[in-house]
Design an enzyme around this catalytic site. Structure first.
Site, short mmCIF file in Angstrom:
data_model
loop_
_atom_site.label_atom_id
_atom_site.label_comp_id
_atom_site.label_asym_id
_atom_site.label_seq_id
_atom_site.Cartn_x
_atom_site.Cartn_y
_atom_site.Cartn_z
N TYR A 142 -2.02 -7.24 -2.18
CA TYR A 142 -2.05 -6.94 -3.55
C TYR A 142 -3.90 -7.38 -4.15
O TYR A 142 -4.62 -6.15 -5.18
CB TYR A 142 -1.88 -7.93 -4.22
CG TYR A 142 -0.01 -8.10 -3.96
CD1 TYR A 142 0.13 -6.60 -3.56
CD2 TYR A 142 1.10 -9.00 -4.00
CE1 TYR A 142 1.85 -7.60 -3.38
CE2 TYR A 142 1.96 -8.81 -4.28
CZ TYR A 142 2.76 -8.14 -3.76
OH TYR A 142 4.03 -7.88 -3.40
N LYS A 189 3.35 -8.77 10.96
CA LYS A 189 4.10 -7.99 11.19
C LYS A 189 2.98 -7.66 12.61
O LYS A 189 2.71 -6.23 12.22
CB LYS A 189 4.44 -6.16 10.30
CG LYS A 189 5.39 -5.12 10.67
CD LYS A 189 6.15 -4.98 10.73
CE LYS A 189 6.55 -4.07 10.57
NZ LYS A 189 8.03 -4.23 11.45
N ASP A 221 11.10 -7.89 9.13
CA ASP A 221 12.17 -7.16 9.21
C ASP A 221 13.27 -7.89 9.95
O ASP A 221 13.90 -8.09 9.13
CB ASP A 221 11.58 -6.00 9.82
CG ASP A 221 11.00 -5.64 11.10
OD1 ASP A 221 10.49 -7.29 11.10
OD2 ASP A 221 11.03 -5.03 11.90
N ASP A 245 6.00 -12.83 -1.09
CA ASP A 245 6.44 -12.38 -2.49
C ASP A 245 8.00 -11.65 -2.66
O ASP A 245 9.13 -12.03 -2.84
CB ASP A 245 5.83 -10.85 -3.23
CG ASP A 245 6.11 -10.44 -4.29
OD1 ASP A 245 6.15 -11.50 -4.74
OD2 ASP A 245 5.80 -9.27 -5.21
N ASP A 249 11.76 -13.80 -3.35
CA ASP A 249 12.94 -13.91 -3.85
C ASP A 249 14.08 -13.10 -3.44
O ASP A 249 15.21 -13.89 -3.74
CB ASP A 249 12.51 -12.19 -4.66
CG ASP A 249 11.73 -12.58 -5.89
OD1 ASP A 249 11.13 -13.68 -6.54
OD2 ASP A 249 11.47 -11.36 -6.88
#
Ligand code: NAD
Length: 355
Positions: A142, A189, A221, A245, A249
Protein backbone atom coordinates in the site's frame (compact mmCIF):
# COMPACT_ATOMS: atom_id res chain seq x y z
CA UNK A 1 -1.20 7.57 38.26
CA UNK A 2 -3.19 10.15 36.30
CA UNK A 3 -3.89 9.24 32.66
CA UNK A 4 -4.69 11.89 30.12
CA UNK A 5 -7.10 10.58 27.48
CA UNK A 6 -7.86 12.51 24.29
CA UNK A 7 -11.49 11.89 23.35
CA UNK A 8 -12.53 12.41 19.75
CA UNK A 9 -16.24 11.70 19.47
CA UNK A 10 -16.36 12.58 15.76
CA UNK A 11 -19.56 12.53 13.74
CA UNK A 12 -22.85 10.68 13.43
CA UNK A 13 -23.27 8.16 16.24
CA UNK A 14 -19.76 9.05 17.50
CA UNK A 15 -20.96 11.23 20.42
CA UNK A 16 -23.69 8.68 21.39
CA UNK A 17 -21.31 5.73 21.70
CA UNK A 18 -18.22 7.56 22.99
CA UNK A 19 -20.12 9.00 25.93
CA UNK A 20 -21.00 5.46 27.06
CA UNK A 21 -17.34 4.43 26.80
CA UNK A 22 -16.22 7.49 28.77
CA UNK A 23 -18.81 6.80 31.49
CA UNK A 24 -17.54 3.23 31.65
CA UNK A 25 -13.96 4.46 32.09
CA UNK A 26 -15.17 6.83 34.81
CA UNK A 27 -16.80 3.92 36.61
CA UNK A 28 -13.55 1.94 36.37
CA UNK A 29 -11.58 4.88 37.71
CA UNK A 30 -13.78 5.19 40.79
CA UNK A 31 -13.87 1.43 41.42
CA UNK A 32 -10.15 0.82 40.98
CA UNK A 33 -8.81 4.13 42.23
CA UNK A 34 -7.39 5.52 38.96
CA UNK A 35 -7.50 9.06 37.75
CA UNK A 36 -8.51 9.61 34.12
CA UNK A 37 -8.55 13.09 32.69
CA UNK A 38 -10.56 13.48 29.48
CA UNK A 39 -9.78 16.13 26.90
CA UNK A 40 -12.33 16.50 24.12
CA UNK A 41 -10.97 17.22 20.64
CA UNK A 42 -12.59 17.72 17.24
CA UNK A 43 -11.77 15.69 14.13
CA UNK A 44 -13.55 14.74 10.92
CA UNK A 45 -16.74 16.52 9.93
CA UNK A 46 -17.03 18.25 13.30
CA UNK A 47 -13.57 19.80 12.76
CA UNK A 48 -14.42 20.79 9.18
CA UNK A 49 -17.48 22.64 10.48
CA UNK A 50 -15.48 24.41 13.18
CA UNK A 51 -12.07 24.99 11.56
CA UNK A 52 -12.50 24.22 7.84
CA UNK A 53 -10.14 21.20 7.91
CA UNK A 54 -10.61 17.57 9.10
CA UNK A 55 -7.73 17.81 11.59
CA UNK A 56 -5.83 20.87 12.76
CA UNK A 57 -2.16 20.78 13.68
CA UNK A 58 -3.15 21.94 17.16
CA UNK A 59 -5.51 18.95 17.57
CA UNK A 60 -2.80 16.57 16.41
CA UNK A 61 -0.38 18.07 18.92
CA UNK A 62 -2.96 17.71 21.71
CA UNK A 63 -3.54 14.08 20.73
CA UNK A 64 0.23 13.46 20.70
CA UNK A 65 0.58 14.84 24.20
CA UNK A 66 -2.15 12.52 25.54
CA UNK A 67 -1.49 9.08 27.04
CA UNK A 68 -4.01 7.63 24.63
CA UNK A 69 -6.79 8.48 22.17
CA UNK A 70 -10.37 7.24 22.19
CA UNK A 71 -12.21 7.81 18.92
CA UNK A 72 -15.83 7.32 17.82
CA UNK A 73 -16.13 7.57 14.04
CA UNK A 74 -15.95 10.29 11.43
CA UNK A 75 -17.78 11.16 8.23
CA UNK A 76 -21.28 11.52 6.91
CA UNK A 77 -23.31 12.69 3.91
CA UNK A 78 -22.92 16.34 4.91
CA UNK A 79 -19.22 16.23 3.92
CA UNK A 80 -19.40 13.68 1.07
CA UNK A 81 -19.11 16.31 -1.66
CA UNK A 82 -15.80 17.73 -0.39
CA UNK A 83 -12.57 17.23 -2.33
CA UNK A 84 -10.24 14.42 -1.21
CA UNK A 85 -7.87 16.29 1.09
CA UNK A 86 -10.78 17.87 2.97
CA UNK A 87 -12.74 14.67 3.55
CA UNK A 88 -13.38 13.69 7.21
CA UNK A 89 -11.53 10.33 6.81
CA UNK A 90 -8.30 12.26 6.21
CA UNK A 91 -8.32 12.99 9.94
CA UNK A 92 -7.86 9.29 10.70
CA UNK A 93 -4.89 8.90 8.36
CA UNK A 94 -3.30 12.07 9.75
CA UNK A 95 -3.80 10.88 13.33
CA UNK A 96 -2.39 7.40 12.59
CA UNK A 97 0.69 8.74 10.84
CA UNK A 98 1.13 11.69 13.23
CA UNK A 99 1.03 9.36 16.23
CA UNK A 100 3.37 6.85 14.48
CA UNK A 101 0.87 3.99 14.75
CA UNK A 102 2.17 1.03 12.73
CA UNK A 103 0.24 -1.79 14.35
CA UNK A 104 -3.46 -2.44 14.07
CA UNK A 105 -5.10 -4.86 16.50
CA UNK A 106 -8.46 -6.13 15.33
CA UNK A 107 -10.15 -8.60 17.65
CA UNK A 108 -12.78 -10.83 16.06
CA UNK A 109 -14.77 -11.77 19.09
CA UNK A 110 -18.06 -13.61 19.03
CA UNK A 111 -20.07 -14.72 21.99
CA UNK A 112 -21.93 -17.99 21.89
CA UNK A 113 -25.18 -16.12 22.65
CA UNK A 114 -24.89 -14.20 19.37
CA UNK A 115 -24.11 -17.16 17.16
CA UNK A 116 -27.27 -16.64 15.09
CA UNK A 117 -25.68 -13.48 13.67
CA UNK A 118 -22.75 -15.45 12.25
CA UNK A 119 -22.90 -16.93 8.75
CA UNK A 120 -21.06 -19.98 10.14
CA UNK A 121 -22.70 -23.16 11.46
CA UNK A 122 -22.91 -23.52 15.22
CA UNK A 123 -20.80 -26.69 15.05
CA UNK A 124 -17.94 -24.55 13.70
CA UNK A 125 -18.49 -21.73 16.20
CA UNK A 126 -18.42 -24.08 19.20
CA UNK A 127 -18.19 -22.06 22.41
CA UNK A 128 -17.53 -18.81 20.51
CA UNK A 129 -14.74 -17.20 18.50
CA UNK A 130 -11.91 -15.07 19.90
CA UNK A 131 -9.18 -14.15 17.42
CA UNK A 132 -6.81 -11.18 17.48
CA UNK A 133 -5.55 -10.04 14.10
CA UNK A 134 -2.36 -7.98 14.28
CA UNK A 135 -1.94 -6.10 11.02
CA UNK A 136 1.11 -4.11 9.96
CA UNK A 137 -0.26 -0.70 9.08
CA UNK A 138 2.35 1.54 7.49
CA UNK A 139 4.42 -0.62 5.14
CA UNK A 140 4.05 -3.14 2.32
CA UNK A 141 2.39 -2.79 -1.04
CA UNK A 142 0.00 0.00 0.00
CA UNK A 143 2.93 2.32 0.62
CA UNK A 144 5.46 1.04 -1.94
CA UNK A 145 6.36 2.93 -5.11
CA UNK A 146 3.46 3.13 -7.57
CA UNK A 147 4.01 3.28 -11.30
CA UNK A 148 1.76 3.65 -14.31
CA UNK A 149 3.53 3.46 -17.66
CA UNK A 150 3.25 6.53 -19.88
CA UNK A 151 0.93 4.72 -22.32
CA UNK A 152 -1.06 3.16 -19.45
CA UNK A 153 -0.28 -0.33 -20.77
CA UNK A 154 1.12 -1.53 -17.43
CA UNK A 155 1.21 -0.56 -13.78
CA UNK A 156 3.05 -1.78 -10.71
CA UNK A 157 3.02 -1.47 -6.92
CA UNK A 158 6.16 -2.23 -5.00
CA UNK A 159 5.90 -4.47 -1.95
CA UNK A 160 8.75 -3.73 0.41
CA UNK A 161 9.47 -4.56 4.06
CA UNK A 162 12.53 -3.88 6.16
CA UNK A 163 13.73 -6.14 8.98
CA UNK A 164 12.97 -3.37 11.45
CA UNK A 165 9.36 -3.02 10.26
CA UNK A 166 8.78 -6.77 10.56
CA UNK A 167 10.48 -7.07 13.88
CA UNK A 168 8.47 -4.35 15.61
CA UNK A 169 5.10 -5.70 14.43
CA UNK A 170 6.13 -9.25 15.40
CA UNK A 171 6.93 -8.03 18.91
CA UNK A 172 3.47 -6.44 19.18
CA UNK A 173 1.92 -9.78 18.19
CA UNK A 174 3.95 -11.79 20.71
CA UNK A 175 3.23 -9.22 23.42
CA UNK A 176 -0.51 -9.46 22.63
CA UNK A 177 -0.32 -13.29 22.67
CA UNK A 178 1.23 -13.17 26.14
CA UNK A 179 -1.94 -11.44 27.35
CA UNK A 180 -4.06 -14.14 25.65
CA UNK A 181 -3.67 -17.84 24.87
CA UNK A 182 0.02 -17.57 23.93
CA UNK A 183 -0.28 -18.74 20.32
CA UNK A 184 0.81 -16.76 17.25
CA UNK A 185 0.09 -17.69 13.64
CA UNK A 186 2.23 -15.68 11.24
CA UNK A 187 0.54 -15.40 7.85
CA UNK A 188 2.54 -14.85 4.67
CA UNK A 189 3.04 -16.08 1.10
CA UNK A 190 6.60 -17.31 1.54
CA UNK A 191 6.28 -19.86 -1.26
CA UNK A 192 6.06 -16.95 -3.76
CA UNK A 193 7.10 -13.60 -2.27
CA UNK A 194 10.59 -12.53 -1.23
CA UNK A 195 9.13 -10.08 1.33
CA UNK A 196 7.28 -13.04 2.88
CA UNK A 197 10.47 -15.13 3.11
CA UNK A 198 12.12 -12.26 4.98
CA UNK A 199 8.96 -11.90 7.09
CA UNK A 200 9.07 -15.57 8.09
CA UNK A 201 12.75 -15.43 8.97
CA UNK A 202 12.41 -12.31 11.12
CA UNK A 203 9.22 -13.48 12.90
CA UNK A 204 10.92 -16.80 13.71
CA UNK A 205 13.90 -14.96 15.14
CA UNK A 206 11.69 -12.71 17.30
CA UNK A 207 9.88 -15.84 18.54
CA UNK A 208 13.12 -16.95 20.23
CA UNK A 209 12.64 -14.06 22.68
CA UNK A 210 9.20 -15.44 23.57
CA UNK A 211 9.77 -19.10 24.47
CA UNK A 212 6.42 -19.15 26.29
CA UNK A 213 4.52 -18.34 23.06
CA UNK A 214 3.92 -20.97 20.39
CA UNK A 215 4.52 -19.86 16.78
CA UNK A 216 3.31 -21.42 13.55
CA UNK A 217 3.41 -20.13 9.96
CA UNK A 218 0.58 -20.31 7.46
CA UNK A 219 0.19 -19.23 3.82
CA UNK A 220 -2.39 -16.50 3.36
CA UNK A 221 -4.60 -18.51 0.99
CA UNK A 222 -4.78 -21.31 3.54
CA UNK A 223 -5.43 -18.81 6.36
CA UNK A 224 -8.40 -17.38 4.44
CA UNK A 225 -9.84 -20.91 4.22
CA UNK A 226 -9.04 -21.89 7.79
CA UNK A 227 -10.82 -18.80 9.14
CA UNK A 228 -14.13 -20.17 7.92
CA UNK A 229 -13.30 -23.87 8.25
CA UNK A 230 -12.01 -23.82 11.82
CA UNK A 231 -11.67 -20.29 13.27
CA UNK A 232 -11.23 -21.66 16.79
CA UNK A 233 -7.70 -22.86 15.96
CA UNK A 234 -6.46 -19.23 16.00
CA UNK A 235 -5.40 -17.03 18.88
CA UNK A 236 -3.22 -14.21 17.46
CA UNK A 237 -2.68 -13.83 13.71
CA UNK A 238 0.13 -11.50 12.65
CA UNK A 239 0.45 -10.43 9.05
CA UNK A 240 1.53 -7.69 6.66
CA UNK A 241 -0.64 -4.75 5.61
CA UNK A 242 -2.63 -6.02 2.62
CA UNK A 243 -3.13 -9.59 3.89
CA UNK A 244 -4.22 -8.11 7.23
CA UNK A 245 -6.66 -5.74 5.57
CA UNK A 246 -8.41 -8.64 3.86
CA UNK A 247 -8.23 -11.22 6.66
CA UNK A 248 -9.44 -8.78 9.34
CA UNK A 249 -12.56 -8.01 7.32
CA UNK A 250 -13.15 -11.71 6.76
CA UNK A 251 -12.76 -12.38 10.48
CA UNK A 252 -15.17 -9.53 11.36
CA UNK A 253 -17.74 -10.95 9.00
CA UNK A 254 -17.74 -14.36 10.66
CA UNK A 255 -18.69 -12.74 13.96
CA UNK A 256 -21.72 -11.19 12.24
CA UNK A 257 -22.10 -7.97 14.25
CA UNK A 258 -20.30 -4.80 13.30
CA UNK A 259 -21.52 -2.94 16.40
CA UNK A 260 -19.55 -5.32 18.66
CA UNK A 261 -16.02 -5.10 17.23
CA UNK A 262 -13.26 -2.85 18.51
CA UNK A 263 -9.85 -1.97 17.16
CA UNK A 264 -6.61 -0.55 18.45
CA UNK A 265 -3.75 1.13 16.61
CA UNK A 266 -0.42 1.11 18.39
CA UNK A 267 3.03 2.60 17.86
CA UNK A 268 6.38 2.11 19.49
CA UNK A 269 5.37 3.80 22.74
CA UNK A 270 2.39 3.22 24.97
CA UNK A 271 0.06 5.75 23.31
CA UNK A 272 -2.52 4.18 21.03
CA UNK A 273 -5.72 5.07 19.23
CA UNK A 274 -8.78 3.01 20.12
CA UNK A 275 -11.96 2.97 18.05
CA UNK A 276 -14.81 0.74 16.92
CA UNK A 277 -14.42 -0.81 13.46
CA UNK A 278 -17.77 0.55 12.28
CA UNK A 279 -18.38 3.98 10.79
CA UNK A 280 -20.46 6.95 11.91
CA UNK A 281 -23.79 5.32 10.95
CA UNK A 282 -25.49 8.64 10.11
CA UNK A 283 -28.79 6.77 9.56
CA UNK A 284 -29.14 6.16 13.31
CA UNK A 285 -27.21 9.11 14.79
CA UNK A 286 -28.64 10.86 17.83
CA UNK A 287 -31.49 8.37 18.25
CA UNK A 288 -30.10 6.52 21.28
CA UNK A 289 -30.20 3.22 19.38
CA UNK A 290 -26.57 2.67 18.28
CA UNK A 291 -24.76 -0.25 19.86
CA UNK A 292 -22.04 1.19 22.17
CA UNK A 293 -20.33 -2.19 22.81
CA UNK A 294 -17.60 -1.85 20.14
CA UNK A 295 -16.56 1.48 21.65
CA UNK A 296 -16.77 0.25 25.23
CA UNK A 297 -14.57 -2.72 24.27
CA UNK A 298 -12.18 -0.28 22.56
CA UNK A 299 -11.89 1.54 25.89
CA UNK A 300 -11.12 -1.82 27.54
CA UNK A 301 -8.33 -2.38 25.00
CA UNK A 302 -6.94 1.03 25.90
CA UNK A 303 -6.71 -0.02 29.52
CA UNK A 304 -4.93 -3.24 28.55
CA UNK A 305 -2.52 -2.11 25.85
CA UNK A 306 -1.77 1.51 26.75
CA UNK A 307 -2.12 1.48 30.54
CA UNK A 308 -1.31 -2.18 31.40
CA UNK A 309 -4.54 -2.37 33.40
CA UNK A 310 -5.37 -5.96 32.52
CA UNK A 311 -7.70 -6.61 35.44
CA UNK A 312 -9.74 -3.49 34.72
CA UNK A 313 -9.89 -4.33 30.98
CA UNK A 314 -11.10 -7.82 31.79
CA UNK A 315 -13.74 -6.43 34.15
CA UNK A 316 -15.25 -4.50 31.23
CA UNK A 317 -14.97 -7.42 28.79
CA UNK A 318 -16.52 -9.86 31.24
CA UNK A 319 -19.35 -7.42 31.96
CA UNK A 320 -20.11 -7.09 28.23
CA UNK A 321 -20.17 -10.86 27.86
CA UNK A 322 -22.45 -11.28 30.88
CA UNK A 323 -24.88 -8.61 29.66
CA UNK A 324 -25.06 -10.19 26.20
CA UNK A 325 -25.40 -13.70 27.63
CA UNK A 326 -28.19 -12.46 29.91
CA UNK A 327 -30.11 -11.57 26.74
CA UNK A 328 -29.75 -7.76 26.66
CA UNK A 329 -29.63 -6.50 23.07
CA UNK A 330 -29.44 -3.28 21.13
CA UNK A 331 -31.55 -3.32 17.96
CA UNK A 332 -28.70 -4.35 15.65
CA UNK A 333 -28.05 -7.63 17.52
CA UNK A 334 -31.68 -8.39 18.41
CA UNK A 335 -33.51 -11.08 16.49
CA UNK A 336 -36.74 -10.17 14.72
CA UNK A 337 -39.47 -9.56 17.29
CA UNK A 338 -36.98 -9.63 20.18
CA UNK A 339 -37.03 -6.71 22.67
CA UNK A 340 -34.08 -4.34 22.65
CA UNK A 341 -32.68 -1.48 24.70
CA UNK A 342 -31.07 1.85 23.78
CA UNK A 343 -27.45 3.03 23.68
CA UNK A 344 -27.52 4.60 27.14
CA UNK A 345 -29.36 1.65 28.69
CA UNK A 346 -26.83 -0.82 27.25
CA UNK A 347 -23.97 1.29 28.63
CA UNK A 348 -25.64 1.42 32.05
CA UNK A 349 -26.28 -2.37 32.11
CA UNK A 350 -22.59 -2.99 31.44
CA UNK A 351 -21.57 -0.57 34.19
CA UNK A 352 -23.98 -2.19 36.66
CA UNK A 353 -22.39 -5.59 36.02
CA UNK A 354 -18.88 -4.19 36.41
CA UNK A 355 -19.87 -3.24 39.94
P1 NAD B 1 -21.19 2.31 8.97
O1 NAD B 1 -20.33 1.35 9.68
O2 NAD B 1 -21.29 3.67 9.54
O3 NAD B 1 -22.67 1.73 8.87
C1 NAD B 1 -22.99 0.51 8.20
C2 NAD B 1 -24.31 -0.03 8.77
O4 NAD B 1 -24.08 -0.53 10.08
C3 NAD B 1 -25.40 1.03 8.91
O5 NAD B 1 -26.66 0.45 8.65
C4 NAD B 1 -25.32 1.44 10.36
O6 NAD B 1 -26.55 1.91 10.89
C5 NAD B 1 -24.90 0.13 11.03
N1 NAD B 1 -24.09 0.39 12.22
C6 NAD B 1 -22.80 0.83 12.27
N2 NAD B 1 -22.39 0.96 13.52
C7 NAD B 1 -23.43 0.60 14.31
C8 NAD B 1 -23.63 0.53 15.71
N3 NAD B 1 -22.68 0.86 16.59
N4 NAD B 1 -24.84 0.11 16.17
C9 NAD B 1 -25.81 -0.24 15.33
N5 NAD B 1 -25.68 -0.21 13.99
C10 NAD B 1 -24.51 0.21 13.48
O7 NAD B 1 -20.67 2.35 7.47
P2 NAD B 1 -21.13 3.27 6.24
O8 NAD B 1 -22.62 3.43 6.25
O9 NAD B 1 -20.48 2.70 5.05
O10 NAD B 1 -20.46 4.69 6.50
C11 NAD B 1 -21.11 5.79 7.14
C12 NAD B 1 -20.10 6.90 7.32
O11 NAD B 1 -19.06 6.45 8.21
C13 NAD B 1 -19.38 7.31 6.03
O12 NAD B 1 -19.23 8.71 6.01
C14 NAD B 1 -18.04 6.62 6.11
O13 NAD B 1 -17.04 7.30 5.39
C15 NAD B 1 -17.79 6.69 7.59
N6 NAD B 1 -16.87 5.64 8.10
C16 NAD B 1 -16.01 6.04 9.09
C17 NAD B 1 -15.16 5.11 9.66
C18 NAD B 1 -14.28 5.56 10.79
O14 NAD B 1 -14.46 6.64 11.30
N7 NAD B 1 -13.33 4.74 11.22
C19 NAD B 1 -15.16 3.77 9.22
C20 NAD B 1 -16.07 3.40 8.23
C21 NAD B 1 -16.92 4.36 7.67
Amino acid sequence: MKKHIAVISGDGIGPDIVSEAVKTLERISSLYGHEFEFEYLLAGGASIDEYGVPLTQETLERAKSADSVLLGAVGGPKWDGLEGRLRPEKALLALRSGLGLFCNLRPALMYKALEDASPLKSSIIGEGIDIMIVRELTGGIYFGEKTLSSDSSWASDLMKYSVEEIERIARKAFDAARKRKKRVTSVDKANVLETSRLWRKVVSRVAEDYPDVELNHMYVDNAAMQLVRNPRQFDVIVTENMFGDILSDEASMITGSIGMLSSASLGSGKCGMYEPIHGSAPDIAGKNIANPIATILSAASMLRYSFDMDVEAKAIEDAVEKVVNAGWRTFDIAKEGEKYIGTKEMGEKIREVIE
